[in-house]
Design an enzyme around this catalytic site. Sequence first.
Site, PDB file in Angstrom:
ATOM      1  N   ASN A 161       0.851  -1.192   0.000  1.00 28.91           N
ATOM      2  CA  ASN A 161       0.000   0.000   0.000  1.00 28.91           C
ATOM      3  C   ASN A 161       0.883   1.237   0.000  1.00 28.91           C
ATOM      4  OD1 ASN A 161      -2.589  -1.040   0.141  1.00 28.91           O
ATOM      5  ND2 ASN A 161      -2.704  -0.960   2.376  1.00 28.91           N
ATOM      6  N   LYS A 256      -5.676   3.838  -6.123  1.00 26.34           N
ATOM      7  CA  LYS A 256      -5.610   3.011  -4.894  1.00 26.34           C
ATOM      8  C   LYS A 256      -5.205   3.892  -3.699  1.00 26.34           C
ATOM      9  CE  LYS A 256      -4.757  -0.999  -2.639  1.00 26.34           C
ATOM     10  NZ  LYS A 256      -4.377  -1.817  -1.877  1.00 26.34           N
ATOM     11  N   ASN A 260      -7.211   4.218  -0.200  1.00 31.35           N
ATOM     12  CA  ASN A 260      -6.573   3.989   1.100  1.00 31.35           C
ATOM     13  C   ASN A 260      -6.535   5.263   1.955  1.00 31.35           C
ATOM     14  OD1 ASN A 260      -4.452   1.670  -0.514  1.00 31.35           O
ATOM     15  ND2 ASN A 260      -5.869   1.147   1.090  1.00 31.35           N
ATOM     16  N   ASN A 264      -8.785   3.836   5.036  1.00 29.44           N
ATOM     17  CA  ASN A 264      -7.888   3.410   6.117  1.00 29.44           C
ATOM     18  C   ASN A 264      -7.934   4.339   7.335  1.00 29.44           C
ATOM     19  OD1 ASN A 264      -7.359   1.712   3.971  1.00 29.44           O
ATOM     20  ND2 ASN A 264      -5.213   1.453   4.495  1.00 29.44           N
ATOM     21  N   SER A 336      -6.215  -2.423   6.994  1.00 29.61           N
ATOM     22  CA  SER A 336      -4.886  -2.709   7.544  1.00 29.61           C
ATOM     23  C   SER A 336      -4.480  -1.630   8.554  1.00 29.61           C
ATOM     24  CB  SER A 336      -3.867  -2.805   6.419  1.00 29.61           C
ATOM     25  OG  SER A 336      -3.935  -1.655   5.605  1.00 29.61           O
ATOM     26  N   GLU A 348       0.533   3.145   8.226  1.00 31.60           N
ATOM     27  CA  GLU A 348       1.203   3.525   6.965  1.00 31.60           C
ATOM     28  C   GLU A 348       0.866   4.957   6.529  1.00 31.60           C
ATOM     29  OE1 GLU A 348       1.917  -0.408   4.355  1.00 31.60           O
ATOM     30  OE2 GLU A 348      -0.203  -0.060   4.759  1.00 31.60           O
TER      31      GLU A 348
HETATM   32  O1  KPL Z   1      -6.225  -1.903   1.080  1.00 30.71           O
HETATM   33  C1  KPL Z   1      -6.995  -1.897   2.014  1.00 30.71           C
HETATM   34  C2  KPL Z   1      -6.395  -1.940   3.370  1.00 30.71           C
HETATM   35  O2  KPL Z   1      -7.033  -2.335   4.325  1.00 30.71           O
HETATM   36  O3  KPL Z   1      -5.205  -1.563   3.463  1.00 30.71           O
HETATM   37  C3  KPL Z   1      -8.480  -1.796   1.801  1.00 30.71           C
HETATM   38  C4  KPL Z   1      -8.740  -1.675   0.321  1.00 30.71           C
HETATM   39  C5  KPL Z   1      -9.021  -0.588   2.512  1.00 30.71           C
HETATM   40  C6  KPL Z   1      -9.197  -3.050   2.227  1.00 30.71           C
HETATM   41  O4  KPL Z   1      -9.279  -3.237   3.584  1.00 30.71           O
END
Ligand code: KPL
Length: 396
Positions: A161, A256, A260, A264, A336, A348
């Site tokens: 990520n 993405k 996130n 997140n 995450s 992160e």
């Molecule tokens: O990538 C993700 C993460 O949790 O880091 C998502 C797409 C939000 C899925 O939980």
Amino acid sequence: MSRSFASRNEPDTSPEEEHIEEHARIAQQYGEEEVTNKRIHILGIGSIGKLVAHTLRGLPSPPPISLLLHRRGLIESWKAQGEAINVTTRGTTESRRGFDIELAVPPVVSHGQVVAHQDEESDSEWIDNLVLTVKANSTFSALMSVKHRLRRESTILFLQNGMGIVEEVKERVFPDPESRPHFVLGITSHGVRAEGDWTVTHAGYGTTVLGLVKRDDGDRSYPPTAKYLIRTFLRAPVLAAVASSPTELLQIQLEKLVVNSVINPMTALLDCRNGALKHNFDVTRAMRLLIAEACVVIRALPELQGIPDIASRFSAERLETMVVAVADRTKENMSSMLVDVRAGRNPETPYINGYLVKRGEELGIQCVIQYFVKALVEAKQNMILQEINQGIPLVG
Ligand code: KPL
């Protein structure tokens, strides 16, 4: 003047031309080419690392796979739990064995600098094909544990990520462009949930987009190890992998990043599963503030200028639809970042909201909302860490 003569005199190709050229190169270049060392090392045995290892091991004529473990305790847990990785898909669990295990102990890092190497014996054979799935903020120490085993011919496939990681790795781990390995970037939208030390559930089906990172030394060829890694991923239907041009990959990475940067931190702050972000208008209002700021920065990024349809691809409406769709697809997941914050581990945020803040600063755009949520998530993690530490009984 003929067209070919005119274009030969032009100093730069347009992003569109580059995109077409890149696709042609990809089509041509993933053909079979022998690599002498077919072993794939996986560094970072979290949920995605386990899914990748399990999937590659299930291929017809699978490659030899080495799992790089960062502490001795994990070897004991591996042995105690049957030396297998288990993946549950739609209620059915499949166990796969036959992995090799190696120890790669990260050095002690203080204030971003290596202060000591830990005295654990580690293998010294070359690592030619490395898949890196550690958390963005562990990348430096993880790579420092295997740096001596990587060379120019090696390829590192980053499956993480966040953004800005490759730039940091170039600067801090491999400052010499000549000896620097090749890099492949991967963006995956699979949803994988940890169920135990060696068991995960593959809960959300997604795709994996892969592309070679341009080298700073101008070498535009695909090294055999990069082709081999990409080809091996493309062979695995579970990963639903596709190869892409750098221009397309960058846009997918940014999409993405926006997903996130909303799901997140909001789930970490509200302490909720991804699905709880839907059907709540106060959440929608807060989400829109984050997305609006991200849009302004992304649309102004110099590396996107000249690419057609950037304004509509990165419009607030489209990004909001995307964020909501991911929250829905992964509604049962804990993000995450929520998992990290609850465990008192560093989130992160520097590579997600912090990346947008940094890129905004370069462009004279102040991302106060991104800055604010980043600070709150980090503050929450800090508070939880203090609580956890106070709970540890001290031996007097
Ligand atoms: O990538 C993700 C993460 O949790 O880091 C998502 C797409 C939000 C899925 O939980």
